[in-house]
Design an enzyme around this catalytic site. Structure first.
Site, PDB file in Angstrom:
ATOM      1  N   ASP A   1      -1.876  -2.978   4.391  1.00  0.00           N
ATOM      2  CA  ASP A   1      -0.806  -2.017   4.652  1.00  0.00           C
ATOM      3  C   ASP A   1      -0.254  -1.455   3.333  1.00  0.00           C
ATOM      4  O   ASP A   1       0.925  -1.670   2.995  1.00  0.00           O
ATOM      5  CB  ASP A   1       0.326  -2.655   5.468  1.00  0.00           C
ATOM      6  CG  ASP A   1       1.043  -1.625   6.345  1.00  0.00           C
ATOM      7  OD1 ASP A   1       0.380  -0.680   6.799  1.00  0.00           O
ATOM      8  OD2 ASP A   1       2.255  -1.754   6.560  1.00  0.00           O
TER       9      ASP A   1
ATOM     10  N   ASP B   1      -7.611   3.967  -3.736  1.00  0.00           N
ATOM     11  CA  ASP B   1      -8.592   4.932  -3.238  1.00  0.00           C
ATOM     12  C   ASP B   1      -9.957   4.255  -3.173  1.00  0.00           C
ATOM     13  O   ASP B   1     -10.214   3.274  -3.884  1.00  0.00           O
ATOM     14  CB  ASP B   1      -8.636   6.151  -4.167  1.00  0.00           C
ATOM     15  CG  ASP B   1      -9.702   7.148  -3.763  1.00  0.00           C
ATOM     16  OD1 ASP B   1     -10.742   7.203  -4.444  1.00  0.00           O
ATOM     17  OD2 ASP B   1      -9.508   7.850  -2.759  1.00  0.00           O
TER      18      ASP B   1
ATOM     19  N   SER C   1       1.003  -4.177   0.355  1.00  0.00           N
ATOM     20  CA  SER C   1       2.027  -3.171   0.076  1.00  0.00           C
ATOM     21  C   SER C   1       1.850  -2.579  -1.327  1.00  0.00           C
ATOM     22  O   SER C   1       0.809  -1.999  -1.622  1.00  0.00           O
ATOM     23  CB  SER C   1       3.413  -3.792   0.262  1.00  0.00           C
ATOM     24  OG  SER C   1       4.407  -2.806   0.307  1.00  0.00           O
TER      25      SER C   1
ATOM     26  N   ASP D   1     -12.015   3.009  -6.235  1.00  0.00           N
ATOM     27  CA  ASP D   1     -11.542   1.939  -7.119  1.00  0.00           C
ATOM     28  C   ASP D   1     -12.385   0.667  -7.051  1.00  0.00           C
ATOM     29  O   ASP D   1     -12.187  -0.244  -7.860  1.00  0.00           O
ATOM     30  CB  ASP D   1     -10.080   1.602  -6.788  1.00  0.00           C
ATOM     31  CG  ASP D   1      -9.141   2.753  -7.103  1.00  0.00           C
ATOM     32  OD1 ASP D   1      -9.404   3.462  -8.088  1.00  0.00           O
ATOM     33  OD2 ASP D   1      -8.159   2.949  -6.350  1.00  0.00           O
TER      34      ASP D   1
ATOM     35  N   HIS E   1       4.933  -4.489   8.908  1.00  0.00           N
ATOM     36  CA  HIS E   1       4.379  -4.440   7.550  1.00  0.00           C
ATOM     37  C   HIS E   1       3.744  -5.783   7.164  1.00  0.00           C
ATOM     38  O   HIS E   1       2.700  -5.818   6.507  1.00  0.00           O
ATOM     39  CB  HIS E   1       5.517  -4.084   6.590  1.00  0.00           C
ATOM     40  CG  HIS E   1       5.070  -3.604   5.239  1.00  0.00           C
ATOM     41  ND1 HIS E   1       4.024  -2.736   5.059  1.00  0.00           N
ATOM     42  CD2 HIS E   1       5.558  -3.872   3.989  1.00  0.00           C
ATOM     43  CE1 HIS E   1       3.877  -2.483   3.762  1.00  0.00           C
ATOM     44  NE2 HIS E   1       4.792  -3.170   3.101  1.00  0.00           N
TER      45      HIS E   1
END
Length: 539
Positions: free
Chosen positions: A227, A243, A199, A246, A312
């Site tokens: 997620d 992204d 998250s 990274d 999630h």
């Protein structure tokens, strides 16, 4: 719209958290988030070596209009706990002010180094992080790997917008911690450093990766985003979120990516993006609140959070299981999840389809395919689909089932039927059997003379011998078209074909003992390969 709906789900979880941890005044501060977030967009706050944090530019957009600065490091006070043994005992606390102590922590500089981060409303002692850390260390030779659990619980509390801001600073601090390991251990590079975040923790990993590149000229080996959070990150500039730039390898598992209310991002942001079950609704997450409340091992708050965030949370459950399971969690590229379910992408390396394992072992498959130039993550990052079970262990095997409805006179005279077809595969021994695998989630119309294909999941059967076929017909008193007064509901099957995604050599054609025998609702119907030979002789 994306932000509003996603934030609605977060609001429910936040209200539960506050009700359990604070008083009414604190709840009022949550409701007043927009007012507290009216910061000067041109104001920049700096925190020493960790850098400066602006609010303007890409940090302020149509999908990110609420923004605040990170709190001070002394307020967030992130902690880093190091484990080096399989028993996950003897924790060592990393002191940012004592770099030399790292040399005495029995870390293999050439081994794997894992960093794990939690998300919103959580802390570093949460059970899933401990379970994942244990599984990771148990997957490596004793003493050859280390796991660092990041606890930024001092900054993960409501309001959500503040937690979102705080991970920018925690990401920068974590970059300095990783650089400290690099320096003190004399590491050649960060290729063996694997950052796993759930998250908000996913974006925290992205910030750590970008700071390492900008401030130290180093690049993380791998980031796994479980997620990644959507509210205030959906449709933002890559610098604002995790992204693929990274780390050398960024893999994403999307499990709550509903664009009208999911807590996770739907957009593709990694070198590889996995969408198990389509990435939206996970099997087993459709239960009622009372089902979760019956779990005596969880508190009321934990049960409520499981109920609200089941999809999630599945992302880290899948990843943890993938570390040591023998079941491969195979995903395959396809034009869409609907096409995948229809069995249009059921063979690896066929029609350009590529297969990879989801989770911990995905990098091994990615590297093999990349070296063979079978994927290009720069121009066309692959999207892979798979299906899972509704409870742990979640990994399942995929079977493509093709059903041919007989076109003989008896079948044609009876006509088509609407119902649910299920198949159970049997191996050579009586213990080897799959669960009942539904051909379709909803009742389906089967018409004489036609062929139907679907992809289903079940337990592994390496040597299927025969199949049990079941036909379930639902009669409605209110619908006369479903009434069967003179005959039992039935269909006539010519044959079924079974193929396996995980076991390519499986290609079975199974037939009923007699094609004129009907598959009647409520009964078990055996189909075998030898019956097909009998049918051919009869013809």
């Amino acid at each position: 719209m994306i932000v509003a709906n996603s934030t609605g789900g977060l609001m429910l979880q936040t209200m539960l958290y506050l009700a359990n941890h604070t008083n009414r005044a604190a709840i009022d501060t949550l409701i007043d988030v927009p007012a507290s977030a009216k910061a000067d967009l041109n104001e920049v706050r700096c925190y020493g070596v960790y850098g400066c944090f602006p609010l303007n530019g890409p940090w302020h957009s149509k999908t990110r209009q609420i923004n605040v600065h990170p709190q001070k490091p002394s307020q967030i006070e992130p902690h880093y706990t190091l484990y080096t043994t399989r028993a996950f005992d003897d924790p060592k606390f990393v002191d940012l002010n004592d770099p030399e102590a790292i040399r005495q922590m029995n870390i293999n500089p050439e081994g794997k180094l894992f960093f794990i981060s939690h998300g919103y409303l959580e802390g570093g002692n949460i059970q899933w992080m401990i379970d994942m850390g244990k599984a990771l260390l148990n997957s490596e030779p004793e003493g050859q790997a280390a796991a660092v659990l990041i606890d930024w619980g001092g900054g993960s509390s409501p309001p959500y917008v503040q937690a979102v801001a705080n991970i920018r600073l925690v990401g920068a601090i974590t970059a300095h911690v990783i650089h400290m390991f690099y320096e003190e251990l004399g590491m050649d590079n960060l290729n063996n450093v694997h950052f796993i975040g759930h998250s908000l923790g996913s974006h925290l990993a992205g910030y750590a990766g970008s700071h390492l590149q900008r401030d130290f000229g180093l690049k993380l080996g791998r980031i796994t985003g479980l997620d990644p959070a959507a509210p205030l990150f959906a449709e933002t500039d890559p610098i604002v979120r995790l992204d693929r730039s990274d780390a050398h390898y960024v893999d994403i598992i999307h499990t709550d990516a509903n664009i009208v209310g999911g807590l996770g991002l739907y957009q593709r942001i990694g070198h590889i993006d996995f969408y198990p079950n389509g990435g939206v609704e996970m099997p087993g997450c459709d239960g009622k609140l009372q089902d979760y409340m019956r779990n005596r091992q969880s508190s009321v708050l934990e049960s409520m959070q499981m109920f609200l965030g089941c999809n999630h949370l599945r992302s880290y459950q899948y990843f943890t299981e993938s570390i040591s399971t023998k079941c491969p969690f195979i995903g395959i590229t396809c034009s869409s999840f609907e096409s995948f379910k229809e069995g249009k992408c059921s063979r690896c390396n066929e029609n350009g389809n590529r297969c990879m394992r989801m989770g911990y072992h995905s990098y091994e498959d990615y590297r093999t395919l990349a070296r063979a130039k079978k994927i290009d993550s720069r121009r066309n990052p692959p999207v892979l689909y798979l299906m899972t079970g509704d409870k742990a262990p979640f990994c399942r095997h995929h079977y493509k089932i093709t059903v041919r409805i007989s076109g003989h006179d008896q079948s044609t005279t009876h006509g088509g039927e609407i119902g649910t077809l299920s198949v159970r595969l049997h191996g050579k021994t009586y213990k080897k059997v799959t669960e009942k695998m539904k051909f379709s989630a909803e009742p389906k119309f089967f018409e004489p003379g036609f062929e139907y294909t679907s992809l289903v999941v079940g337990s592994e059967i390496k040597d299927p011998v025969y199949a049990s076929v079941y036909w379930d017909y639902q009669t409605s008193i209110l619908n006369p078209l479903t009434w069967r007064l003179l005959t039992s509901p039935r269909i006539f099957i010519s044959h079924i074909i079974i193929e396996s995604l995980e076991t390519p050599h499986i290609h079975l054609k199974l037939c009923p003992i007699n094609e004129s025998s009907a598959v009647i609702t409520g009964s078990e119907n055996i189909m075998q390969q030898k019956y097909c030979e009998h049918s051919a002789k009869m013809i």
